[in-house]
Design a protein around this motif. Structure first.
Motif, PDB file in Angstrom:
ATOM      1  N   ALA A  67     -10.284  -5.236  -6.505  1.00 41.21           N
ATOM      2  CA  ALA A  67      -9.487  -6.098  -5.624  1.00 41.21           C
ATOM      3  C   ALA A  67      -8.100  -6.340  -6.210  1.00 41.21           C
ATOM      4  CB  ALA A  67     -10.209  -7.425  -5.398  1.00 41.21           C
ATOM      5  N   ALA A  68      -8.021  -6.507  -7.539  1.00 40.20           N
ATOM      6  CA  ALA A  68      -6.717  -6.728  -8.178  1.00 40.20           C
ATOM      7  C   ALA A  68      -5.837  -5.488  -8.079  1.00 40.20           C
ATOM      8  CB  ALA A  68      -6.905  -7.142  -9.637  1.00 40.20           C
ATOM      9  N   VAL A  69      -6.432  -4.307  -8.228  1.00 36.98           N
ATOM     10  CA  VAL A  69      -5.658  -3.071  -8.062  1.00 36.98           C
ATOM     11  C   VAL A  69      -5.155  -2.979  -6.622  1.00 36.98           C
ATOM     12  CG1 VAL A  69      -5.814  -0.538  -7.984  1.00 36.98           C
ATOM     13  CG2 VAL A  69      -6.728  -1.782  -9.953  1.00 36.98           C
ATOM     14  N   CYS A  70      -6.012  -3.307  -5.668  1.00 35.37           N
ATOM     15  CA  CYS A  70      -5.586  -3.293  -4.265  1.00 35.37           C
ATOM     16  C   CYS A  70      -4.451  -4.282  -4.032  1.00 35.37           C
ATOM     17  CB  CYS A  70      -6.765  -3.600  -3.345  1.00 35.37           C
ATOM     18  SG  CYS A  70      -8.009  -2.288  -3.297  1.00 35.37           S
ATOM     19  N   ALA A  71      -4.537  -5.466  -4.632  1.00 36.50           N
ATOM     20  CA  ALA A  71      -3.468  -6.459  -4.486  1.00 36.50           C
ATOM     21  C   ALA A  71      -2.159  -5.930  -5.054  1.00 36.50           C
ATOM     22  CB  ALA A  71      -3.858  -7.763  -5.178  1.00 36.50           C
ATOM     23  N   ALA A  72      -2.236  -5.293  -6.222  1.00 41.61           N
ATOM     24  CA  ALA A  72      -1.027  -4.739  -6.835  1.00 41.61           C
ATOM     25  C   ALA A  72      -0.442  -3.619  -5.975  1.00 41.61           C
ATOM     26  CB  ALA A  72      -1.338  -4.214  -8.235  1.00 41.61           C
ATOM     27  N   TRP A  73      -1.296  -2.788  -5.421  1.00 38.80           N
ATOM     28  CA  TRP A  73      -0.843  -1.672  -4.585  1.00 38.80           C
ATOM     29  C   TRP A  73      -0.180  -2.208  -3.317  1.00 38.80           C
ATOM     30  CZ3 TRP A  73      -4.572   2.989  -3.380  1.00 38.80           C
ATOM     31  CH2 TRP A  73      -3.857   4.051  -2.822  1.00 38.80           C
ATOM     32  N   VAL A  74      -0.818  -3.198  -2.668  1.00 39.11           N
ATOM     33  CA  VAL A  74      -0.242  -3.788  -1.459  1.00 39.11           C
ATOM     34  C   VAL A  74       1.099  -4.444  -1.781  1.00 39.11           C
ATOM     35  CG1 VAL A  74      -0.535  -5.656   0.237  1.00 39.11           C
ATOM     36  CG2 VAL A  74      -2.419  -4.067  -0.221  1.00 39.11           C
ATOM     37  N   HIS A  75       1.166  -5.138  -2.906  1.00 39.37           N
ATOM     38  CA  HIS A  75       2.441  -5.759  -3.296  1.00 39.37           C
ATOM     39  C   HIS A  75       3.517  -4.693  -3.505  1.00 39.37           C
ATOM     40  CE1 HIS A  75       5.279  -8.538  -4.993  1.00 39.37           C
ATOM     41  NE2 HIS A  75       5.375  -7.787  -6.077  1.00 39.37           N
ATOM     42  N   ASP A  76       3.152  -3.600  -4.136  1.00 40.15           N
ATOM     43  CA  ASP A  76       4.104  -2.507  -4.341  1.00 40.15           C
ATOM     44  C   ASP A  76       4.569  -1.939  -2.995  1.00 40.15           C
ATOM     45  OD1 ASP A  76       5.692  -0.599  -5.646  1.00 40.15           O
ATOM     46  OD2 ASP A  76       4.008   0.752  -6.010  1.00 40.15           O
ATOM     47  N   LEU A  77       3.629  -1.718  -2.072  1.00 42.09           N
ATOM     48  CA  LEU A  77       3.994  -1.239  -0.735  1.00 42.09           C
ATOM     49  C   LEU A  77       4.954  -2.208  -0.054  1.00 42.09           C
ATOM     50  CD1 LEU A  77       0.601  -0.026   0.772  1.00 42.09           C
ATOM     51  CD2 LEU A  77       2.654   1.370   0.440  1.00 42.09           C
ATOM     52  N   ASP A  78       4.606  -3.500  -0.115  1.00 42.79           N
ATOM     53  CA  ASP A  78       5.436  -4.505   0.544  1.00 42.79           C
ATOM     54  C   ASP A  78       6.813  -4.622  -0.090  1.00 42.79           C
ATOM     55  OD1 ASP A  78       3.328  -4.971   2.255  1.00 42.79           O
ATOM     56  OD2 ASP A  78       2.764  -6.901   1.358  1.00 42.79           O
ATOM     57  N   SER A  79       6.930  -4.295  -1.365  1.00 46.39           N
ATOM     58  CA  SER A  79       8.241  -4.374  -2.019  1.00 46.39           C
ATOM     59  C   SER A  79       9.154  -3.227  -1.586  1.00 46.39           C
ATOM     60  CB  SER A  79       8.083  -4.361  -3.543  1.00 46.39           C
ATOM     61  OG  SER A  79       7.733  -3.069  -4.023  1.00 46.39           O
ATOM     62  N   ARG A  80       8.573  -2.172  -1.012  1.00 45.98           N
ATOM     63  CA  ARG A  80       9.363  -1.020  -0.566  1.00 45.98           C
ATOM     64  C   ARG A  80       9.570  -0.989   0.929  1.00 45.98           C
ATOM     65  NH1 ARG A  80       5.268   3.496  -1.912  1.00 45.98           N
ATOM     66  NH2 ARG A  80       3.874   2.078  -2.943  1.00 45.98           N
ATOM     67  N   THR A  81       8.749  -1.710   1.667  1.00 45.24           N
ATOM     68  CA  THR A  81       8.816  -1.670   3.127  1.00 45.24           C
ATOM     69  C   THR A  81       8.650  -3.077   3.662  1.00 45.24           C
ATOM     70  OG1 THR A  81       6.424  -1.395   3.323  1.00 45.24           O
ATOM     71  CG2 THR A  81       7.733   0.625   3.189  1.00 45.24           C
ATOM     72  N   GLU A  82       8.783  -3.199   4.952  1.00 46.84           N
ATOM     73  CA  GLU A  82       8.469  -4.463   5.595  1.00 46.84           C
ATOM     74  C   GLU A  82       6.955  -4.652   5.507  1.00 46.84           C
ATOM     75  OE1 GLU A  82      10.404  -6.864   7.132  1.00 46.84           O
ATOM     76  OE2 GLU A  82      11.980  -5.759   6.094  1.00 46.84           O
ATOM     77  N   PRO A  83       6.489  -5.833   5.107  1.00 47.54           N
ATOM     78  CA  PRO A  83       5.045  -6.066   5.080  1.00 47.54           C
ATOM     79  C   PRO A  83       4.440  -5.794   6.456  1.00 47.54           C
ATOM     80  CG  PRO A  83       6.209  -7.859   4.012  1.00 47.54           C
ATOM     81  CD  PRO A  83       7.250  -6.983   4.677  1.00 47.54           C
ATOM     82  N   SER A  84       3.330  -5.101   6.457  1.00 52.98           N
ATOM     83  CA  SER A  84       2.686  -4.788   7.723  1.00 52.98           C
ATOM     84  C   SER A  84       1.735  -5.913   8.110  1.00 52.98           C
ATOM     85  CB  SER A  84       1.923  -3.464   7.624  1.00 52.98           C
ATOM     86  OG  SER A  84       0.939  -3.557   6.613  1.00 52.98           O
TER      87      SER A  84
END
Length: 115
Positions: free
Chosen positions: A94-111
């Motif tokens: 879950a923590a890896v998923c949180a980090a990955w989602v945060h990384d995605l959101d830092s590059r794009t608009e949060p989905s």
């Protein structure tokens, strides 16, 4: 929605998205109980060892990515038979998923969460 309990960037939004998804799952399937299906074969440990070695190798070569990290963590969880250790591995996933989602959101608009 929730009090500010989180100290890491993006974790509050991640937790809220998970909570919303769990609400949808519970509405659709109800509360579920299944066997873990982990740590039941030597093959699962071999797959975990291979995933760990692959992850270390690709990062040493400068080619590692989030998918490698997540795959390694999932393989390690599927090899675990001790419930307390399995819980720890699932939290790590879950923590890896949180980090990955945060990384995605830092590059794009949060989905927005999928319906």
């Amino acid at each position: 929605m929730y009090p500010t309990l989180f100290t890491n960037p993006g974790v509050k939004a991640f937790a809220e998205a998970i909570d919303a998804e769990r609400t949808r799952q519970l509405a659709k399937f109800g509360e579920q109980h299944h066997p873990d299906g982990t740590g039941v074969s030597p093959e699962q440990q071999k797959l975990a060892d291979n995933a760990r070695a692959m992850c270390q190798q690709v990062f040493a070569e400068g080619r590692g990515d989030w998918a490698h990290i997540l795959f390694e963590e999932v393989r390690e969880a599927t090899a675990e038979s001790d419930p307390a250790k399995l819980r720890t591995k699932l939290i790590q996933i879950a923590a890896v998923c949180a980090a990955w989602v945060h990384d995605l959101d830092s590059r794009t608009e949060p989905s927005t969460p999928a319906a």
